[in-house]
Design a protein around this motif. Structure first.
Motif, PDB file in Angstrom:
ATOM      1  N   ARG A 112     -38.117  35.127 -14.221  1.00  0.00           N
ATOM      2  CA  ARG A 112     -38.560  35.940 -13.015  1.00  0.00           C
ATOM      3  C   ARG A 112     -38.021  35.478 -11.793  1.00  0.00           C
ATOM      4  O   ARG A 112     -38.634  34.282 -11.675  1.00  0.00           O
ATOM      5  N   GLY A 119     -48.001  26.457 -10.830  1.00  0.00           N
ATOM      6  CA  GLY A 119     -48.356  27.620 -11.936  1.00  0.00           C
ATOM      7  C   GLY A 119     -47.440  28.892 -11.971  1.00  0.00           C
ATOM      8  O   GLY A 119     -47.695  29.687 -12.621  1.00  0.00           O
ATOM      9  N   ARG A 120     -46.447  28.759 -11.011  1.00  0.00           N
ATOM     10  CA  ARG A 120     -45.458  29.909 -10.947  1.00  0.00           C
ATOM     11  C   ARG A 120     -44.369  29.542 -10.829  1.00  0.00           C
ATOM     12  O   ARG A 120     -43.626  28.751 -10.109  1.00  0.00           O
ATOM     13  N   TYR A 121     -43.266  29.878 -12.120  1.00  0.00           N
ATOM     14  CA  TYR A 121     -42.114  29.147 -12.230  1.00  0.00           C
ATOM     15  C   TYR A 121     -41.098  30.695 -12.287  1.00  0.00           C
ATOM     16  O   TYR A 121     -41.382  31.437 -12.376  1.00  0.00           O
ATOM     17  N   PHE A 124     -40.437  30.301 -17.247  1.00  0.00           N
ATOM     18  CA  PHE A 124     -41.676  29.965 -17.680  1.00  0.00           C
ATOM     19  C   PHE A 124     -41.520  30.398 -19.203  1.00  0.00           C
ATOM     20  O   PHE A 124     -40.874  30.978 -19.754  1.00  0.00           O
ATOM     21  N   GLN A 126     -44.022  31.817 -22.560  1.00  0.00           N
ATOM     22  CA  GLN A 126     -45.253  32.850 -22.821  1.00  0.00           C
ATOM     23  C   GLN A 126     -45.292  32.574 -24.419  1.00  0.00           C
ATOM     24  O   GLN A 126     -44.544  32.786 -24.990  1.00  0.00           O
ATOM     25  N   ARG A 257     -53.006  48.712 -14.540  1.00  0.00           N
ATOM     26  CA  ARG A 257     -51.424  48.790 -14.857  1.00  0.00           C
ATOM     27  C   ARG A 257     -51.189  50.179 -14.508  1.00  0.00           C
ATOM     28  O   ARG A 257     -51.657  50.925 -15.363  1.00  0.00           O
ATOM     29  N   ALA A 279     -54.504  33.167 -13.505  1.00  0.00           N
ATOM     30  CA  ALA A 279     -54.565  34.054 -14.686  1.00  0.00           C
ATOM     31  C   ALA A 279     -53.815  33.368 -15.736  1.00  0.00           C
ATOM     32  O   ALA A 279     -52.677  32.946 -15.613  1.00  0.00           O
ATOM     33  N   VAL A 280     -54.458  32.970 -17.115  1.00  0.00           N
ATOM     34  CA  VAL A 280     -53.945  32.346 -18.161  1.00  0.00           C
ATOM     35  C   VAL A 280     -53.334  33.350 -19.283  1.00  0.00           C
ATOM     36  O   VAL A 280     -52.492  33.014 -19.779  1.00  0.00           O
ATOM     37  N   CYS A 281     -53.975  34.415 -19.147  1.00  0.00           N
ATOM     38  CA  CYS A 281     -53.653  35.628 -20.435  1.00  0.00           C
ATOM     39  C   CYS A 281     -53.904  36.787 -19.624  1.00  0.00           C
ATOM     40  O   CYS A 281     -54.699  37.335 -18.970  1.00  0.00           O
ATOM     41  N   ALA A 304     -50.273  38.314 -23.499  1.00  0.00           N
ATOM     42  CA  ALA A 304     -49.168  37.146 -22.998  1.00  0.00           C
ATOM     43  C   ALA A 304     -50.096  36.163 -22.378  1.00  0.00           C
ATOM     44  O   ALA A 304     -50.790  36.564 -21.492  1.00  0.00           O
ATOM     45  N   GLY A 306     -49.616  32.368 -20.426  1.00  0.00           N
ATOM     46  CA  GLY A 306     -48.741  31.632 -19.879  1.00  0.00           C
ATOM     47  C   GLY A 306     -48.635  30.169 -20.099  1.00  0.00           C
ATOM     48  O   GLY A 306     -49.821  29.500 -19.934  1.00  0.00           O
ATOM     49  N   ARG A 309     -49.439  27.320 -17.740  1.00  0.00           N
ATOM     50  CA  ARG A 309     -50.849  27.286 -17.048  1.00  0.00           C
ATOM     51  C   ARG A 309     -51.839  26.876 -17.945  1.00  0.00           C
ATOM     52  O   ARG A 309     -52.702  26.181 -17.630  1.00  0.00           O
TER      53      ARG A 309
END
Ligand code: AMP
Length: 415
Positions: A112, A119-121, A124, A126, A257, A279-281, A304, A306, A309
């Motif tokens: 993305r 923690g944001r790449y 990444f 999943q 969502r 958020a890990v999941c 999903a 991460g 994370r």
């Protein structure tokens, strides 16, 4: 530039790859327990799949995709998530014909184009599961419990599970209208993204991270108060199942969502010490997605996790297993004459499953002992000229320091 990885990507170096293997193995073990089988799909797909399967109004599709045309001018995209690809494969391979319920898991890289931070790449990884075919709330509970058990097995505590229901195409439009009604006089206070969401996707305003938008929508009606009977029953049943399994959860009416094929259950697991990217999941039901992609209506749910994370969380809590670089034996020839015999012994040991190594840098015996200690090696098999002449080696136990002259064919038994 040539020796710098692209922004937002990282190498997984030998020193930490064992940590990845550890969490991946834990994920595989949990999936085996729950009956989810691995699927591996390509890292790129036709762009069209994600436009349909994620939705053109989402941030992922509108701003974050790595899209390119190949040499035949086809538009392809590096997968930004994997649910759409799993659904594509489910349909293409007619998995629905094999059983009524298909339970799958995947582990792999996603892409993305987002602003990188801790923690944001941009690349990444999943771990995810998808259960396609079941509509009752017990599969929702199973999916959530699997995630909780996974995180607990890894040793993580202080996790927060948030749940909500986003309704269905029947009750959601009613809620949408109520929400728009509530926000109508406040559009000036919203960020520019949310102003454009007001018409397209107003529910997404609820989970905007911008504090002004949070304030503007503070007293907004909750979707759980607007659910139709079916969605409401589903949500009540899910809560009962989670309570029966002793799973703590918090209702979060802002968990949304906004797209039509996302239905009913939505959930997220947060690990607060990670800060902004806690958020890990994340997961939820997508009863309309298979149909959107050209299949029969198929009630489905997935999640999903991460992986980066999770790794950060485990590091923070000191929960990663200690590195184990120990080898069984280091073979150490004393001089060029015995190198051939040493190499043969090394090959024989490895062939028999013994973890063995030797020096390839022409180090003297002192240097070789240093190498053996560095591993560390449980034993060193020293081969001097005298020993070699008798077909023997001096086997040194590195812990006790005791040395023993043994036949080279006996080394394996002595280990
Ligand atoms: P999502 O597919 O957006 O629902 O995300 C599911 C999980 O993937 C999140 O809870 C994060 O743990 C992880 N995740 C999402 N985007 C990223 C990213 N850019 N970098 C690292 N992890 C991510």
């Amino acid at each position: 530039m040539l020796i710098e990885a692209p922004r937002g990507t990282q190498d997984i170096l030998p020193g930490v790859s064992a940590n990845w293997q550890y969490i991946e193995q834990t994920m595989r073990d949990i999936c085996r327990l729950y009956g989810y089988k691995e699927i591996r799909t390509p890292v790129f797909e036709h762009t069209e799949l994600f436009l349909r399967g994620i939705g053109e109004t989402t941030d992922i599709v509108s701003k974050e995709m790595y899209t390119f045309t190949d040499r035949k001018e086809r538009s392809l995209t590096l997968r930004p998530e994997n649910t759409a690809a799993v659904v594509r494969s489910y349909l293409e391979n007619k998995m629905y014909a094999e059983s009524l319920l298909t339970k799958l898991f995947y582990i792999g890289p996603m892409f993305r184009y987002d602003r990188p931070q801790a923690g944001r790449y941009r690349q990444f990884h999943q771990f995810g599961i998808e259960a396609l075919g079941a509509k009752g709330p017990s599969i929702d509970a199973e999916v959530i419990i699997l995630a909780v058990q996974l995180l607990e097995r890894l040793g993580l505590t202080d996790l927060n599970l948030y749940v909500n229901s986003v309704g269905c195409p029947e009750c959601r439009p009613v809620y949408r209208e109520k929400l728009q009604e509530y926000l109508k006089g406040k559009t000036e206070e919203l960020c520019s993204d949310c102003q454009s969401r007001f018409d397209r996707n107003p529910m997404r305003i609820l989970d905007c991270k911008n504090p002004q938008c949070g304030e503007a929508s503070q007293g907004a009606p909750h979707i759980v108060d607007c659910l139709c009977d079916e969605c409401s029953n589903h949500f009540e049943q899910l809560k009962i199942l989670l309570q029966a399994a002793n799973i703590n959860f918090t209702l979060n009416p802002r968990l949304v969502r906004g797209l039509d094929y996302y239905t009913k259950t939505a959930f997220e697991i947060q690990y607060a010490p990670l800060g902004a990217q806690s958020a890990v999941c994340g997961g939820g039901r997508y009863d309309g997605l298979v149909e959107e992609c050209g299949g029969q209506p198929t009630a489905s749910i997935g999640l999903a996790v991460g992986m980066e994370r999770i790794l950060l969380a485990l590091e923070k809590q000191n929960l990663l297993p200690a590195a184990n670089n120990q080898i069984d034996v280091f073979v150490a020839p004393m001089g060029k004459e015995t190198q051939g015999m040493a190499f043969k012994l090394l090959c024989d040991l490895r062939k028999n499953g013994i973890i063995a190594d030797m020096d390839f840098m022409d180090r003297n015996i002192k240097g070789q002992m240093k190498q053996a200690n560095k591993y560390p090696a449980r034993f060193v098999a020293i081969i001097g000229e005298d020993e070699a002449a008798q077909g023997k080696v001096m086997l040194k136990n590195m812990e006790s320091g005791i040395q023993e002259l043994v036949d080279s064919s006996e080394v394996q038994n002595k280990l």
